[in-house]
Design a protein around this motif. Sequence first.
Motif, PDB file in Angstrom:
ATOM      1  N   VAL A 170      10.783   0.643  -0.031  1.00 15.14           N
ATOM      2  CA  VAL A 170      10.053  -0.653  -0.566  1.00 15.14           C
ATOM      3  C   VAL A 170       8.899  -0.138  -1.698  1.00 15.14           C
ATOM      4  CG1 VAL A 170       8.649  -2.674  -0.171  1.00 15.14           C
ATOM      5  CG2 VAL A 170      10.583  -2.090   1.203  1.00 15.14           C
ATOM      6  N   PHE A 171       7.892   0.516  -0.990  1.00 16.96           N
ATOM      7  CA  PHE A 171       6.799   0.961  -1.706  1.00 16.96           C
ATOM      8  C   PHE A 171       7.195   2.033  -3.078  1.00 16.96           C
ATOM      9  CE2 PHE A 171       2.401   0.230  -0.099  1.00 16.96           C
ATOM     10  CZ  PHE A 171       2.818  -0.946   0.522  1.00 16.96           C
ATOM     11  N   SER A 172       8.324   2.369  -2.983  1.00 19.65           N
ATOM     12  CA  SER A 172       8.541   3.470  -4.140  1.00 19.65           C
ATOM     13  C   SER A 172       9.199   2.596  -5.453  1.00 19.65           C
ATOM     14  CB  SER A 172       9.347   4.520  -3.749  1.00 19.65           C
ATOM     15  OG  SER A 172       8.732   5.095  -2.745  1.00 19.65           O
ATOM     16  N   TRP A 173       9.362   1.423  -5.135  1.00 12.23           N
ATOM     17  CA  TRP A 173      10.278   0.497  -6.082  1.00 12.23           C
ATOM     18  C   TRP A 173       9.881   0.687  -7.372  1.00 12.23           C
ATOM     19  CZ3 TRP A 173      15.173  -0.318  -4.545  1.00 12.23           C
ATOM     20  CH2 TRP A 173      15.975  -0.937  -5.341  1.00 12.23           C
ATOM     21  N   GLY A 174       8.315   0.512  -7.467  1.00 13.78           N
ATOM     22  CA  GLY A 174       7.835   0.443  -8.819  1.00 13.78           C
ATOM     23  C   GLY A 174       8.072   1.818  -9.727  1.00 13.78           C
ATOM     24  N   ALA A 175       8.546   2.858  -9.124  1.00 12.75           N
ATOM     25  CA  ALA A 175       8.853   4.158  -9.940  1.00 12.75           C
ATOM     26  C   ALA A 175      10.111   3.644 -10.683  1.00 12.75           C
ATOM     27  CB  ALA A 175       9.243   5.143  -8.776  1.00 12.75           C
ATOM     28  N   LEU A 176      10.854   2.785 -10.189  1.00 11.28           N
ATOM     29  CA  LEU A 176      12.299   2.385 -11.183  1.00 11.28           C
ATOM     30  C   LEU A 176      11.669   1.366 -12.108  1.00 11.28           C
ATOM     31  CD1 LEU A 176      14.630   2.074  -8.186  1.00 11.28           C
ATOM     32  CD2 LEU A 176      14.302   3.938  -9.809  1.00 11.28           C
ATOM     33  N   VAL A 177      10.958   0.200 -11.462  1.00 13.91           N
ATOM     34  CA  VAL A 177      10.319  -0.847 -12.421  1.00 13.91           C
ATOM     35  C   VAL A 177       9.635  -0.418 -13.510  1.00 13.91           C
ATOM     36  CG1 VAL A 177       9.179  -2.936 -12.201  1.00 13.91           C
ATOM     37  CG2 VAL A 177      10.549  -2.506 -10.429  1.00 13.91           C
ATOM     38  N   GLY A 178       8.835   0.536 -13.474  1.00 13.42           N
ATOM     39  CA  GLY A 178       7.838   0.754 -14.418  1.00 13.42           C
ATOM     40  C   GLY A 178       8.578   1.241 -15.623  1.00 13.42           C
ATOM     41  N   TRP A 179       9.373   2.110 -15.389  1.00  9.96           N
ATOM     42  CA  TRP A 179      10.543   2.881 -16.496  1.00  9.96           C
ATOM     43  C   TRP A 179      11.224   1.913 -16.858  1.00  9.96           C
ATOM     44  CZ3 TRP A 179      11.338   8.018 -18.111  1.00  9.96           C
ATOM     45  CH2 TRP A 179      12.483   8.192 -19.007  1.00  9.96           C
ATOM     46  N   SER A 180      11.897   0.881 -16.053  1.00  9.69           N
ATOM     47  CA  SER A 180      12.995  -0.006 -16.953  1.00  9.69           C
ATOM     48  C   SER A 180      12.250  -0.907 -17.528  1.00  9.69           C
ATOM     49  CB  SER A 180      13.782  -0.734 -15.549  1.00  9.69           C
ATOM     50  OG  SER A 180      12.820  -1.463 -14.777  1.00  9.69           O
ATOM     51  N   LEU A 192      14.723  10.350  -9.900  1.00  9.43           N
ATOM     52  CA  LEU A 192      14.177  11.481  -9.301  1.00  9.43           C
ATOM     53  C   LEU A 192      12.592  11.066  -8.747  1.00  9.43           C
ATOM     54  CD1 LEU A 192      15.428  14.640 -11.407  1.00  9.43           C
ATOM     55  CD2 LEU A 192      16.363  13.794  -8.835  1.00  9.43           C
ATOM     56  N   LEU A 193      12.011  10.468  -9.702  1.00  8.00           N
ATOM     57  CA  LEU A 193      10.782   9.973  -9.491  1.00  8.00           C
ATOM     58  C   LEU A 193      10.798   9.015  -8.236  1.00  8.00           C
ATOM     59  CD1 LEU A 193       7.797  10.358 -10.781  1.00  8.00           C
ATOM     60  CD2 LEU A 193       8.552   7.928 -11.605  1.00  8.00           C
ATOM     61  N   TYR A 194      11.670   8.167  -8.066  1.00  5.06           N
ATOM     62  CA  TYR A 194      11.756   7.300  -6.952  1.00  5.06           C
ATOM     63  C   TYR A 194      11.937   8.002  -5.777  1.00  5.06           C
ATOM     64  CZ  TYR A 194      13.728   3.650  -3.894  1.00  5.06           C
ATOM     65  OH  TYR A 194      14.061   2.502  -3.007  1.00  5.06           O
ATOM     66  N   PHE A 195      12.942   9.038  -5.616  1.00  9.60           N
ATOM     67  CA  PHE A 195      13.212   9.652  -4.506  1.00  9.60           C
ATOM     68  C   PHE A 195      12.014  10.636  -4.036  1.00  9.60           C
ATOM     69  CE2 PHE A 195      17.617   8.838  -5.478  1.00  9.60           C
ATOM     70  CZ  PHE A 195      17.940   8.373  -4.059  1.00  9.60           C
ATOM     71  N   GLY A 196      11.266  11.130  -5.020  1.00 11.88           N
ATOM     72  CA  GLY A 196      10.035  11.914  -4.637  1.00 11.88           C
ATOM     73  C   GLY A 196       8.959  10.998  -4.290  1.00 11.88           C
ATOM     74  N   THR A 197       8.896   9.770  -4.744  1.00 11.15           N
ATOM     75  CA  THR A 197       8.154   9.010  -4.253  1.00 11.15           C
ATOM     76  C   THR A 197       8.087   8.358  -2.611  1.00 11.15           C
ATOM     77  OG1 THR A 197       7.499   8.152  -6.576  1.00 11.15           O
ATOM     78  CG2 THR A 197       6.616   6.816  -4.613  1.00 11.15           C
ATOM     79  N   ILE A 198       9.313   8.136  -2.403  1.00  7.24           N
ATOM     80  CA  ILE A 198       9.739   7.934  -1.087  1.00  7.24           C
ATOM     81  C   ILE A 198       9.475   8.925  -0.062  1.00  7.24           C
ATOM     82  CG2 ILE A 198      11.814   7.608   0.593  1.00  7.24           C
ATOM     83  CD1 ILE A 198      13.447   6.531  -1.572  1.00  7.24           C
ATOM     84  N   CYS A 199       9.595  10.301  -0.489  1.00 11.92           N
ATOM     85  CA  CYS A 199       9.024  11.517   0.218  1.00 11.92           C
ATOM     86  C   CYS A 199       7.369  11.358   0.487  1.00 11.92           C
ATOM     87  CB  CYS A 199       9.392  12.641  -0.173  1.00 11.92           C
ATOM     88  SG  CYS A 199      11.031  13.063  -0.278  1.00 11.92           S
ATOM     89  N   TRP A 200       6.846  11.117  -0.378  1.00 10.31           N
ATOM     90  CA  TRP A 200       5.400  10.924  -0.374  1.00 10.31           C
ATOM     91  C   TRP A 200       4.880   9.704   0.526  1.00 10.31           C
ATOM     92  CZ3 TRP A 200       2.292   7.353  -4.308  1.00 10.31           C
ATOM     93  CH2 TRP A 200       0.877   7.636  -4.267  1.00 10.31           C
ATOM     94  N   VAL A 201       5.648   8.629   0.575  1.00  6.06           N
ATOM     95  CA  VAL A 201       5.451   7.498   1.298  1.00  6.06           C
ATOM     96  C   VAL A 201       5.597   8.078   2.796  1.00  6.06           C
ATOM     97  CG1 VAL A 201       5.998   5.025   1.852  1.00  6.06           C
ATOM     98  CG2 VAL A 201       6.054   5.920  -0.489  1.00  6.06           C
ATOM     99  N   ILE A 202       6.783   8.447   3.243  1.00  4.52           N
ATOM    100  CA  ILE A 202       7.248   8.902   4.469  1.00  4.52           C
ATOM    101  C   ILE A 202       5.993   9.903   4.907  1.00  4.52           C
ATOM    102  CG2 ILE A 202       8.404  10.344   5.717  1.00  4.52           C
ATOM    103  CD1 ILE A 202      10.910   9.542   3.915  1.00  4.52           C
ATOM    104  N   TYR A 240       5.850  16.267   1.707  1.00  4.70           N
ATOM    105  CA  TYR A 240       4.982  16.437   0.406  1.00  4.70           C
ATOM    106  C   TYR A 240       5.526  17.273  -0.409  1.00  4.70           C
ATOM    107  CZ  TYR A 240       0.874  13.501   1.979  1.00  4.70           C
ATOM    108  OH  TYR A 240       0.089  12.433   2.534  1.00  4.70           O
ATOM    109  N   ALA A 241       6.195  18.368   0.108  1.00  2.00           N
ATOM    110  CA  ALA A 241       6.575  19.490  -0.598  1.00  2.00           C
ATOM    111  C   ALA A 241       7.973  18.915  -1.388  1.00  2.00           C
ATOM    112  CB  ALA A 241       6.958  20.899  -0.030  1.00  2.00           C
ATOM    113  N   PHE A 242       8.768  18.160  -0.614  1.00  2.00           N
ATOM    114  CA  PHE A 242       9.782  17.398  -1.317  1.00  2.00           C
ATOM    115  C   PHE A 242       9.410  16.426  -2.542  1.00  2.00           C
ATOM    116  CE2 PHE A 242      12.299  17.758   2.854  1.00  2.00           C
ATOM    117  CZ  PHE A 242      12.633  19.114   2.898  1.00  2.00           C
ATOM    118  N   ALA A 243       8.310  15.879  -2.231  1.00  2.00           N
ATOM    119  CA  ALA A 243       7.639  14.685  -3.168  1.00  2.00           C
ATOM    120  C   ALA A 243       7.272  15.788  -4.499  1.00  2.00           C
ATOM    121  CB  ALA A 243       6.493  14.033  -2.846  1.00  2.00           C
TER     122      ALA A 243
END
Length: 310
Positions: A170-180, A192-202, A240-243
């Motif tokens: 949910v909280f990473s969705w903006g990584a898609l929205v900003g670009w689109s 990739l930005l979205y999946f990295g942000t998911i790792c950050w949120v976790i 954090y390393a994955f992000a």
Amino acid sequence: MPKLPKPGSLVDAPRGNWVDSFAPDWLLPYARLARWDRPIGFWLLFWPCAFSLGMAAVADPGAGFDWVALILMFIGAILMRGAGCTFNDIVDRDIDAKVARTRLRPIPSGQVTRTNAVAFMVLQALLGFIILLQFNFFTIGLGIASLGLIAIYPFMKRITWWPQLFLGLVFSWGALVGWSSQMGSLGLPPILLYFGTICWVIAYDTIYALQDREDDALIGVKSTARLWGDSAKAWVGAFYAFAASLWLVAGLLAGGSVVFIVGLLVVAGLFTWQVVSVDPANPGNALARFWSNYWVGLIFTLTFIAEWLI
């Protein structure tokens, strides 16, 4: 109507926040319901939008950075975070009443009725939808698609040990929205930005959940903080390393160079500090490390803007 105690009684609200200091009595419980007294949440929802806009500017320098979109997304983040928190509190009202950190929230404490909370949630969501309508059709559809994730998130702590993953979705969705909003479509960099942000949120939400491990265990609420136990610091470090790794590849694919890499190294340094210094047995320590992710988002956004400018 009884008043909530003043600053400091809501454990995760900073002392002297503007809601406690200036909000009129009629607005106070609703402001707390929307978490306006704890702005870190809407910043964390907003930052993925911001650094995704920055990455789009790097990918298409001629188009420039869309400052109007940045402002609209900031307002939208405040509204949708407020609506999401209101919905979460409606769903979790019985659980919140049993947890020391949350029992003084407006619904379990009797400050706001469930009916009024629903009306307040709908109002915020409608205003957020008006903001969404300012963007292209693809982005509007993308924003609407996130509603399903928002709806199921509050229930995840009851059925899975990974509610932080669903918060990340949910909280990473903006990584898609900003670009689109700039490109009218998606591509590998924002994904990739979205999946990295998911790792950050976790990772950061696991740090946040360290505060509630004892209460969560008593009432049966699941979290990665409980799942990982004494290994929580190691798991947070791994995510954090994955992000950072996924963000690195996303930024380079979008056209990032030395400036981007240097900025990301600063972000990685903040991640390292959090992992090394967090004390799972000290709720105040964990909360401070969680709050420091405001600076992660700001620095990462400025990194993309600097890359675009230079």
